[in-house]
Design a protein around this motif. Structure first.
Motif, PDB file in Angstrom:
ATOM      1  N   UNK A 173       7.074   3.242  11.682  1.00  0.00           N
ATOM      2  CA  UNK A 173       6.809   4.698  11.110  1.00  0.00           C
ATOM      3  C   UNK A 173       5.344   4.832  10.816  1.00  0.00           C
ATOM      4  N   UNK A 174       4.508   3.945  11.212  1.00  0.00           N
ATOM      5  CA  UNK A 174       3.012   3.963  10.937  1.00  0.00           C
ATOM      6  C   UNK A 174       2.374   3.173   9.666  1.00  0.00           C
ATOM      7  N   UNK A 175       3.338   2.675   8.833  1.00  0.00           N
ATOM      8  CA  UNK A 175       2.813   1.663   7.908  1.00  0.00           C
ATOM      9  C   UNK A 175       2.599   0.136   8.413  1.00  0.00           C
ATOM     10  N   UNK A 176       1.467  -0.029   9.014  1.00  0.00           N
ATOM     11  CA  UNK A 176       1.069  -1.128   9.582  1.00  0.00           C
ATOM     12  C   UNK A 176       0.694  -2.131   8.471  1.00  0.00           C
ATOM     13  N   UNK A 177       1.377  -3.060   7.749  1.00  0.00           N
ATOM     14  CA  UNK A 177       1.025  -3.887   6.738  1.00  0.00           C
ATOM     15  C   UNK A 177       1.801  -5.249   7.149  1.00  0.00           C
ATOM     16  N   UNK A 178       1.017  -6.205   7.099  1.00  0.00           N
ATOM     17  CA  UNK A 178       1.984  -7.619   7.263  1.00  0.00           C
ATOM     18  C   UNK A 178       1.672  -8.070   5.755  1.00  0.00           C
ATOM     19  N   UNK A 179       3.080  -8.122   5.251  1.00  0.00           N
ATOM     20  CA  UNK A 179       3.442  -8.663   3.745  1.00  0.00           C
ATOM     21  C   UNK A 179       4.509  -9.335   3.415  1.00  0.00           C
ATOM     22  N   UNK A 180       4.223 -10.702   3.912  1.00  0.00           N
ATOM     23  CA  UNK A 180       5.236 -11.680   4.049  1.00  0.00           C
ATOM     24  C   UNK A 180       6.014 -11.820   2.399  1.00  0.00           C
ATOM     25  N   UNK A 181       5.356 -11.647   1.646  1.00  0.00           N
ATOM     26  CA  UNK A 181       6.040 -11.713   0.270  1.00  0.00           C
ATOM     27  C   UNK A 181       7.215 -10.623  -0.026  1.00  0.00           C
ATOM     28  N   UNK A 182       6.989  -9.395   0.594  1.00  0.00           N
ATOM     29  CA  UNK A 182       8.036  -8.510   0.843  1.00  0.00           C
ATOM     30  C   UNK A 182       9.326  -9.082   1.407  1.00  0.00           C
ATOM     31  N   UNK A 183       8.951  -9.634   2.393  1.00  0.00           N
ATOM     32  CA  UNK A 183      10.117  -9.802   3.440  1.00  0.00           C
ATOM     33  C   UNK A 183      10.940 -11.019   2.569  1.00  0.00           C
ATOM     34  N   UNK A 184      10.179 -11.886   2.048  1.00  0.00           N
ATOM     35  CA  UNK A 184      10.970 -12.957   1.351  1.00  0.00           C
ATOM     36  C   UNK A 184      11.668 -12.666  -0.010  1.00  0.00           C
ATOM     37  N   UNK A 185      11.109 -11.505  -0.743  1.00  0.00           N
ATOM     38  CA  UNK A 185      11.669 -11.052  -1.883  1.00  0.00           C
ATOM     39  C   UNK A 185      12.944 -10.036  -1.488  1.00  0.00           C
ATOM     40  N   UNK A 186      12.873  -9.399  -0.178  1.00  0.00           N
ATOM     41  CA  UNK A 186      14.160  -8.618   0.148  1.00  0.00           C
ATOM     42  C   UNK A 186      15.070  -9.612   0.648  1.00  0.00           C
TER      43      UNK A 186
ATOM     44  N   UNK B  51       0.833  -1.173  -0.111  1.00  0.00           N
ATOM     45  CA  UNK B  51      -0.080   0.040   0.127  1.00  0.00           C
ATOM     46  C   UNK B  51       1.079   1.218   0.006  1.00  0.00           C
ATOM     47  N   UNK B  52       0.394   2.138  -0.433  1.00  0.00           N
ATOM     48  CA  UNK B  52       1.063   3.497  -0.633  1.00  0.00           C
ATOM     49  C   UNK B  52       1.751   4.071   0.748  1.00  0.00           C
ATOM     50  N   UNK B  53       0.685   3.999   1.886  1.00  0.00           N
ATOM     51  CA  UNK B  53       1.239   4.456   3.120  1.00  0.00           C
ATOM     52  C   UNK B  53       2.457   3.694   3.549  1.00  0.00           C
ATOM     53  N   UNK B  54       2.253   2.254   3.455  1.00  0.00           N
ATOM     54  CA  UNK B  54       3.577   1.529   3.901  1.00  0.00           C
ATOM     55  C   UNK B  54       4.821   1.893   3.042  1.00  0.00           C
ATOM     56  N   UNK B  55       4.578   2.245   1.736  1.00  0.00           N
ATOM     57  CA  UNK B  55       5.936   2.580   1.131  1.00  0.00           C
ATOM     58  C   UNK B  55       6.505   3.898   1.481  1.00  0.00           C
ATOM     59  N   UNK B  56       5.635   4.908   1.945  1.00  0.00           N
ATOM     60  CA  UNK B  56       6.057   6.001   2.336  1.00  0.00           C
ATOM     61  C   UNK B  56       6.647   5.853   3.734  1.00  0.00           C
ATOM     62  N   UNK B  57       6.019   5.039   4.678  1.00  0.00           N
ATOM     63  CA  UNK B  57       6.566   4.720   6.012  1.00  0.00           C
ATOM     64  C   UNK B  57       7.895   4.012   5.708  1.00  0.00           C
ATOM     65  N   UNK B  58       7.816   3.145   4.786  1.00  0.00           N
ATOM     66  CA  UNK B  58       9.307   2.357   4.698  1.00  0.00           C
ATOM     67  C   UNK B  58      10.501   3.055   4.417  1.00  0.00           C
ATOM     68  N   UNK B  59      10.018   4.482   3.345  1.00  0.00           N
ATOM     69  CA  UNK B  59      11.244   5.256   3.018  1.00  0.00           C
ATOM     70  C   UNK B  59      11.897   5.852   4.347  1.00  0.00           C
ATOM     71  N   UNK B  60      10.650   6.369   5.142  1.00  0.00           N
ATOM     72  CA  UNK B  60      10.963   7.075   6.359  1.00  0.00           C
ATOM     73  C   UNK B  60      11.669   6.326   7.291  1.00  0.00           C
TER      74      UNK B  60
END
Length: 189
Positions: A57-70, A20-29
């Motif tokens: 930083x406020x991006x409350x998302x549980x997205x396991x595929x990002x963690x695996x990709x990272x 989600x956009x808010x998570x990407x913004x929070x991840x940048x922060x």
């Protein structure tokens, strides 16, 4: 049937685009405010994964595929600090993903699509009538192009300008080599 394997960077980019956009913004922060690691959620020295940094930083998302990709992108076997290069790539992909979202006018795209669907039935009926009159007429894209394309490289859409410029330079170099080869052949004749 063999499976097409994607590169780790492609998987990371796809995972980022799905956030989600808010998570990407929070991840940048979060990557600016925390020490980023790969291969674990946290480490003993205070380092955190990008998802936890975003969560803090406020991006409350549980997205396991990002963690695996990272972790796959960083080729981590164990928990370690992310290199400066890895963090810079993550930052650039996050920024590019956010910029791409800004350019998309979803409401306008939906409106255009509906307008196109409204005009299509008449066009389709006309195309069908033409096809019935000429049943064996070739349609665009039907011709066999194997002889024409043999040994040539086709450009695909690029996400980054530097990738496009590198591919364009390769194509131009190949063209120049072909022209030189033809010139030498003409000189010998």
């Amino acid at each position: 049937m063999s499976r097409r394997h994607r590169s780790p960077i492609d998987d990371l980019r796809t995972a980022i685009d799905c956030l989600p956009e808010r998570t990407r913004i929070a991840m940048l922060e979060g990557i600016n405010a925390n020490d980023i690691i790969v291969g674990a959620y946290t480490d003993r020295d205070g380092g955190v994964c990008p998802m936890l940094a975003a969560h803090r930083c406020g991006g409350r998302t549980n997205f396991i595929s990002f963690a695996k990709a990272w972790d796959r992108f960083a080729a981590s076997k164990r928990a370690r600090r992310a290199t400066t290069r890895e963090v810079a790539i993550l930052r650039s992909h996050l920024e590019a993903s956010l910029l791409a979202d800004d350019r998309v006018d979803l409401a306008g795209a939906i409106r255009d699509h509906r307008d196109l669907l409204a005009t299509r039935p008449a066009e389709r009926a006309e195309q069908e009538a033409t096809r019935r009159r000429q049943p064996n007429a070739p349609r665009p894209g039907d011709a066999y192009r194997g002889r024409d394309t043999k040994g040539r490289h086709w450009l695909r859409p690029f996400r980054r300008l530097d990738e496009y410029e590198a591919a364009l330079a390769a194509v131009e170099a190949e063209r120049d080599a072909l022209l030189e080869r033809r010139a030498r052949e003409l000189e010998t004749v």
